[in-house]
Design an enzyme around this catalytic site. Structure first.
Site, PDB file in Angstrom:
ATOM      1  N   GLU A  42      35.078  38.193 -63.159  1.00 32.92           N
ATOM      2  CA  GLU A  42      36.280  38.632 -62.457  1.00 32.92           C
ATOM      3  C   GLU A  42      37.005  39.743 -63.193  1.00 32.92           C
ATOM      4  O   GLU A  42      37.557  40.652 -62.582  1.00 32.92           O
ATOM      5  CB  GLU A  42      37.225  37.442 -62.249  1.00 32.92           C
ATOM      6  CG  GLU A  42      38.299  37.677 -61.192  1.00 32.92           C
ATOM      7  CD  GLU A  42      39.566  38.326 -61.724  1.00 32.92           C
ATOM      8  OE1 GLU A  42      40.408  38.726 -60.899  1.00 32.92           O
ATOM      9  OE2 GLU A  42      39.722  38.448 -62.964  1.00 32.92           O
ATOM     10  N   ASP A  92      35.723  34.004 -67.381  1.00 33.66           N
ATOM     11  CA  ASP A  92      35.679  35.175 -68.255  1.00 33.66           C
ATOM     12  C   ASP A  92      37.095  35.659 -68.550  1.00 33.66           C
ATOM     13  O   ASP A  92      38.031  35.441 -67.767  1.00 33.66           O
ATOM     14  CB  ASP A  92      34.832  36.293 -67.653  1.00 33.66           C
ATOM     15  CG  ASP A  92      35.377  36.834 -66.340  1.00 33.66           C
ATOM     16  OD1 ASP A  92      35.766  36.008 -65.484  1.00 33.66           O
ATOM     17  OD2 ASP A  92      35.418  38.067 -66.171  1.00 33.66           O
TER      18      ASP A  92
END
Length: 387
Positions: free
Chosen positions: A142, A76
């Protein structure tokens, strides 16, 4: 026969997946396809809980014995912002003048591509099987609130009986040149809100009111005046920063009844989260002689301070980096938080990736040559680890 992917081509494929947290956008699918094709057993899990977005995660493993080295990371990325500000489109994966452009190039799709390429190259030279186990622990959470990613993926793996001996996390650790820095720990992080309660009233009659802004400024000044500590052997001094002042007053002729200020503390191993909260409360109380009513509201935190101590694994990684890059990396604990804060509860973890100068910036990019070099570093680490 295993054919390792070109790390640059794989990084470009990952960059073309617009996987802004919590959207997977095909990035985990790319990795799953490559790893499964090399013989890894792969597992895709979606984790969720009330009030949060569901997040896709990937775990892949090859080998069944020890030692077990796990590469961790996240696909991500943060939003690109105004895409018209980018010289090259943030999700095009363009290469210009020897640099690969794109959101996630350094944080941290580039390093994931290097780890995959190095692992498959290592396996290809050994008949397709490691002298132990290699795994990948990849999340899509994250850059977000980090509740449906690595922390739950680790719990899932532990419930299955997975045991990791060591972990490499590919965060962009290097400051200026590839090979200059390894992260061996991280500071803790806590957030709080300081609120002073006064009495609302008309600005023309201040004697009938109690302006909380004065008290808030007094307490903020006191908390910023004295250092929290002077640092420790492995960490710089802890730091408190106020990040906003919130009064919520839409008019100019009203003394507000309440005023608040948000703050963040990055703290070292002189403190725990609990002891730090006590210290801040004590200092606030000591400065509150003229402030009748105040409170501090603390947000829950999953970012505790930690340090990976010097060990043969640290020496192995340091030596491999020095051999490939010609630089002996500094062992650092600076910077923000990372998913290493979760991994350290399961095995020793080190962080080493690309140069982080452009992470989260417009025109995020990495030198193509650095992708090649980082792949060589990871390959050297694997060869030494399983020697």
């Amino acid at each position: 026969m295993i054919r390792p992917p070109d790390p640059v081509a794989l990084a470009r494929e990952l960059l073309r997946c617009p996987s802004v947290t919590p959207t997977e956008a095909g990035a985990l699918g790319v990795l799953e396809r490559v790893l499964r094709g090399a013989g890894f057993a792969t597992h895709r899990m979606t984790f969720a809980e009330p009030g949060t977005d569901p997040v896709d995660n990937l775990y892949a493993r090859i080998g069944g014995g020890a030692p077990h080295l796990v590469f961790a990371g996240h696909t991500d990325v943060v939003p690109p912002g105004d895409t018209s500000s980018w010289t090259h489109p943030p999700f095009a994966g363009e290469i210009v003048d020897g640099a690969l452009y794109g959101r996630g190039a350094v944080d941290m799709k580039g390093a994931i591509a290097c780890a995959v390429a190095a692992s498959l190259d290592h396996l290809g030279a050994r008949g397709g099987q490691p002298a132990g186990s290699i795994s990948f622990l990849i999340t899509g959470d994250e850059e977000g609130i980090a509740v449906n990613g690595t922390v739950k993926l680790l719990q899932w793996a532990a419930e299955r009986g997975e045991k990791f001996d060591h972990c490499l996390l590919g965060e962009p650790t290097n400051a200026a040149e590839l090979g200059d820095t390894i992260k061996v720990g991280r500071r803790g992080s806590v957030n709080g809100t300081l609120t002073v309660i006064g009495k609302q009233g008309h600005v023309a009659y201040p004697e009938r009111a109690d302006n909380p802004v004065r008290g808030l400024v007094t307490l903020m000044s006191a908390l910023m005046a004295e250092p929290l500590d002077r640092g420790s052997e492995h960490f710089s001094p802890s730091n408190l920063e106020f990040t906003s002042i919130d009064i919520g007053n839409p008019v100019v002729n009203l003394i507000p009844g309440e005023a608040s200020a948000r703050f963040n503390i990055r703290y070292n191993d002189c403190h725990s989260a609990a002891s730090l909260r006590t210290l801040i409360a004590q200092r606030t109380q000591a400065a509150s002689a003229t402030v009748a009513r105040w409170r501090i509201d603390w947000q829950p935190s999953n970012a505790n301070v930690f340090l990976t101590k010097r060990s043969p694994f640290v020496d192995l990684v340091t030596g491999a980096i020095a051999e490939v890059t010609g630089r002996t990396p500094a062992l650092s604990t600076t910077g923000g938080t990372s998913d290493a804060r979760f991994i350290k509860d399961y095995c020793p973890v080190l962080e080493f990736g690309l140069v982080g100068a452009t992470m989260h910036q417009v025109d995020e990019r990495t030198a193509v040559a650095d992708l090649t070099t980082l792949t060589a570093v990871y390959r050297k680490i694997l060869d030494r680890y399983f020697a």
